[in-house]
Design an enzyme around this catalytic site. Sequence first.
Site, PDB file in Angstrom:
ATOM      1  N   ASP A  51      54.852  48.376  46.156  1.00 48.91           N
ATOM      2  CA  ASP A  51      53.612  48.442  45.439  1.00 48.91           C
ATOM      3  C   ASP A  51      52.327  47.444  46.222  1.00 48.91           C
ATOM      4  O   ASP A  51      52.348  46.366  45.965  1.00 48.91           O
ATOM      5  CB  ASP A  51      53.741  47.768  43.903  1.00 48.91           C
ATOM      6  CG  ASP A  51      52.387  47.943  43.285  1.00 48.91           C
ATOM      7  OD1 ASP A  51      51.347  48.185  43.892  1.00 48.91           O
ATOM      8  OD2 ASP A  51      52.422  47.502  42.099  1.00 48.91           O
ATOM      9  N   TYR A  91      47.648  49.993  33.403  1.00 48.17           N
ATOM     10  CA  TYR A  91      46.182  49.698  33.701  1.00 48.17           C
ATOM     11  C   TYR A  91      45.282  49.504  32.442  1.00 48.17           C
ATOM     12  O   TYR A  91      45.633  50.456  31.413  1.00 48.17           O
ATOM     13  CB  TYR A  91      45.619  50.892  34.426  1.00 48.17           C
ATOM     14  CG  TYR A  91      46.234  50.889  36.061  1.00 48.17           C
ATOM     15  CD1 TYR A  91      45.830  49.801  37.066  1.00 48.17           C
ATOM     16  CD2 TYR A  91      46.884  51.927  36.507  1.00 48.17           C
ATOM     17  CE1 TYR A  91      46.333  49.985  38.206  1.00 48.17           C
ATOM     18  CE2 TYR A  91      47.577  51.913  37.759  1.00 48.17           C
ATOM     19  CZ  TYR A  91      47.299  50.863  38.361  1.00 48.17           C
ATOM     20  OH  TYR A  91      47.679  50.718  40.017  1.00 48.17           O
TER      21      TYR A  91
END
Length: 377
Positions: free
Chosen positions: A130, A228
């Site tokens: 990531d 998110y």
Amino acid sequence: MKITAPRESHPGENRAPLTPDAVAKLVKLGAQVEVEAGLGLAAGFPDEAYVKAGATLSTDHNELLITGDIVLRLRKPTLAEIDKLKPGAIHASLLDPFNEKELVQKFAEKGVSAISMEFIPRTTRAQKMDVLSSQANLGGYEAVILAARYSNKIFPMMTTAAGTILPAKVFIIGVGVAGLQAIATAKRLGAKVTAYDTRPVVEEQVKSLGAQFLKIDIGETGQTKDGYAKALTEEQIQKQREAMKKTCADSDVVISAAQVFGRKAPVLVTTEMLNALRPGAVVVDLAVETGGNVEGVVYDQVTDRNGVKIVGIANLPGRVPLHASQVYAANLVALVEEFWDKKEKTFVLKLDDEIIKGCLVTHGGKVVNEKLLPKTS
Ligand code: NAD
């Protein structure tokens, strides 16, 4: 299989996609690795270290693009660079695919399998790949260091013979990866930290770092399956601004790191809020590259507004290029290792794998990523 790493050409970019340690790992897998001369110089890695790790050096930028079976980069390439890639090659880098439609199309036309590192899924298995997290973490650290540099105050409390100095008050808006690191760094420097985020799960994380959480009731918020934030309505943003006004005005430093994945950043610190800050206060806008959280922030500049410094410096991870390259390269190596066939010594693009499905944007002459395809209702 030949893995190549051409130099970054973006002005002021000091990070490198591969470090000597990363090269050594790829060589150990049985890959042939070729890097462009000077690849890591600005990040602190001399050419000799890459050679010692087992890479060959090339001074020919185009040759690296033309001959790579896998091309590993940090930033998106130019259209002309994509033209040089060989059909069937794999290209992995940040691509900004929501905004770079022409670029994505070009990858498809060339028959290149393009991997967008922003699209690596947020799963436990993919965590080590990531890049958004690895870079945001350093961005959060650097934001605090910059704030301390531009502040007319020190951060810690000091009790001296000349009297007591009170700790600086730092307000952090948006507590994702960058915001959490900003809290931790500001706390280590001794500041009194308050933070806010629209995702309710954040309150616990803020408190566990010893900071205060500003509670604001703006109604339904929540987060996506990837963690998110969901975009707020204009009415909710208005409520948020109202509620943050007092905390902003009372802060010596405001660090804003609020983002909504794939969208322009919300404007959260308005001119009115800036006017309420004390002269000498510092505002750092970590969202400047996606439009900015601070009204009037100037991209890649530090501006002075009635004595308040607004820091809009871009690419904060690039200001600590050695560590930023180290973790970015580790993310890329983790991706290659995950799909490497040790016997055949090749990268196997498993099209039905969740990670590949998430981050592959073009393949076999087509755009293949569902996030980029027209929605079918
Ligand atoms: P991001 O960069 O997209 O956004 C930064 C922060 O801004 C987020 O916390 C978001 O909630 C916040 N925000 C958005 N609008 C706001 C507003 N109006 N006001 C205040 N804050 C606002 O997010 P990120 O840092 O990439 O990560 C978000 C979350 O995902 C984090 O909790 C992180 O821990 C999690 N995460 C999980 C994994 C995994 O499971 N593998 C990997 C990385 C991150």
